[in-house]
Write a protein that holds these residues in place. Sequence first.
Motif, mmCIF file in Angstrom:
data_model
loop_
_atom_site.group_PDB
_atom_site.id
_atom_site.type_symbol
_atom_site.label_atom_id
_atom_site.label_comp_id
_atom_site.label_asym_id
_atom_site.label_seq_id
_atom_site.Cartn_x
_atom_site.Cartn_y
_atom_site.Cartn_z
ATOM 1 N N PHE A 116 13.404 -0.621 1.098
ATOM 2 C CA PHE A 116 13.017 -1.315 2.473
ATOM 3 C C PHE A 116 12.102 -2.379 2.179
ATOM 4 O O PHE A 116 12.156 -3.413 3.326
ATOM 5 C CB PHE A 116 11.771 0.068 3.044
ATOM 6 N N GLY A 117 11.140 -2.017 1.895
ATOM 7 C CA GLY A 117 10.185 -3.481 1.939
ATOM 8 C C GLY A 117 10.789 -4.471 1.348
ATOM 9 O O GLY A 117 10.668 -5.855 2.215
ATOM 10 N N PHE A 141 0.704 -1.446 0.202
ATOM 11 C CA PHE A 141 0.040 0.233 0.189
ATOM 12 C C PHE A 141 0.395 0.963 -0.113
ATOM 13 O O PHE A 141 2.570 1.206 0.581
ATOM 14 C CB PHE A 141 -0.958 -0.577 1.266
ATOM 15 N N VAL A 159 8.712 -4.142 -3.611
ATOM 16 C CA VAL A 159 8.600 -6.247 -3.358
ATOM 17 C C VAL A 159 7.292 -6.733 -4.142
ATOM 18 O O VAL A 159 6.862 -7.300 -4.242
ATOM 19 C CB VAL A 159 7.321 -5.660 -2.001
ATOM 20 N N ARG A 206 9.403 2.352 -3.645
ATOM 21 C CA ARG A 206 9.405 1.738 -3.223
ATOM 22 C C ARG A 206 8.665 -0.017 -2.505
ATOM 23 O O ARG A 206 8.610 -0.565 -2.136
ATOM 24 C CB ARG A 206 9.807 2.009 -0.924
ATOM 25 N N THR A 207 6.996 1.146 -3.084
ATOM 26 C CA THR A 207 5.732 -0.329 -3.131
ATOM 27 C C THR A 207 5.835 -0.713 -4.772
ATOM 28 O O THR A 207 5.260 -2.335 -4.232
ATOM 29 C CB THR A 207 4.201 0.694 -2.850
#
Lengths: 262, 267
Positions: free
Chosen positions: B103-104, B84, B155, B151-152
């Motif tokens: 990050f993810g 999200f 992943v 970033r979303t």
Amino acid sequence: MNGNSSLVRRGTAASVALLIVVLAAWQWGPGLLGIPTFIIPPLSAVFDEFLRMLAVSALMTHTGVTALEVIAGFVLGSLLGAFFGYVLGMSPTAEFALSPYILALQIAPKVAFAPLFILWMGFTLYPKILVAILIVFFPVMVNVLTAIRTVDPDLVNLARAFKATRAQIFWKIEFPASLPPLFAGLRIASTLAVVGVVVGELVGGNLGLGYLLAFGEGQANTAMVFVAILMLTVVGGIAYLAVILVEQRVLHYLPRRTLSGV
Amino acid sequence: MSDVVRLEYRNVTMRFVAASGKALTAVERVSLAVRDGEVVSLIGPSGCGKSTLLNIGSGLYTPSEGEAFVDGERVEGPNAHVAFMLQKDLLLPWRTVLENVMFGVEIQRLALPERRRRAHALLENFNLAEFAGHYPHQLSGGMRQRVALARTLAVDPSVLLLDEPFSAVDAQTRMVLQRGLAQTLKRAGKTALLITHDLLEAVTLSDRVLVMSRRPGRVIDEIRIELPQRDDPIARRREPRVNEYVARLMDRLDISHAGQPAAGASA
């Protein structure tokens, strides 16, 4: 940029000028105003006393002892404070259960414990370190606790949505987010550690700048008291500066702030 | 666009206990399905439970009744199929742009070389490659939002849940970001559920728009957007029919009448 550097230049010049004025006032002011030297010894007398103490009174040994106690008290107190801050921050139950006692201990004047600690541990270095630990503990703990409490829940949810474990949430979100307030706490702690140590030394023992302070007072040697105060300020200043230097390395990612750091 | 359903809500009801102690129904019996590659927008008055639906989809909330499915699997908690993005960019200030994008995948414990490869590819894609080593505070709002989108996407989720992703940036930046998002979604064939307050954004970015009622939120209308160029919202804005869709949405949301003096209006 230009305006900034000219501000630094003008500010530095004003600072130095002020220093010279104060030192000059210290040297000649008391004489002009007829203040006896046992009330305010002039600068040169304090400097002579400083040299005498270096040679005769083992000033550097006393300073070293005080510095050692300050470092030990600051490091141990900060570690304990940070540890409890993180634990209480992550466990609302523990915080709820312990908060009245923590509050009580925080309200109690920590320096009043000094005679008690000396009764327990004698005229050693330990009671002084213990007072410093106690006094350093709270600002660090409170800052860490508040920091953990106020981490943006959306950040935690973001990590959770990526299936982060509790440990990952702590090490990747909560811990780094707590560092700026932690360092704010450490700055305060570094100056408070000196207070704790000096009170401990004043109460008992024959080592440290606090002892020299009490000794000078007993001898009505005002210059000695002044030297001790100045050396304490130097010790506290170095501790504060050390925290700032570490802080600037660790928090290098923050937007540049004014370098004064106060 | 295939007929595979990527995201589905079946009879989802969500009740909260409000601060007053009263039970509060945020959404009631919501059923909706988003097919593979489809972009669906959800609009409705504030407080109608749109964000609640998003949190259920991402597995952060468990619905009181009903269930959500992603890729045919029942959502039991956070899972790797969805990712999200919120109005807040949620970039970590102590991480560089590159580290933020990773990050993810870092949390999902991908190998470092693969993390780097994905992050660099995405930054390249979003014209952010030269900012890889910058910290978030050095970027503009629009750039930060692009980093958040990268970033979303890093992943590689099959479904993106977007909660007003562009409402915090200025109008011109928003149009550019919308086009970037639309192109990315199209190119990668991603499925997305977009929550927005911006009716024009809903119409220009979506294949379908779902209208929700006031609380307790229910889906009260579905509008299929039959416009070309879903990958170019700026071109879509020029379509005259866009206004008809927006007008219809305003009617469904009762916006045209809200806040008008009740009496004396020339009817």
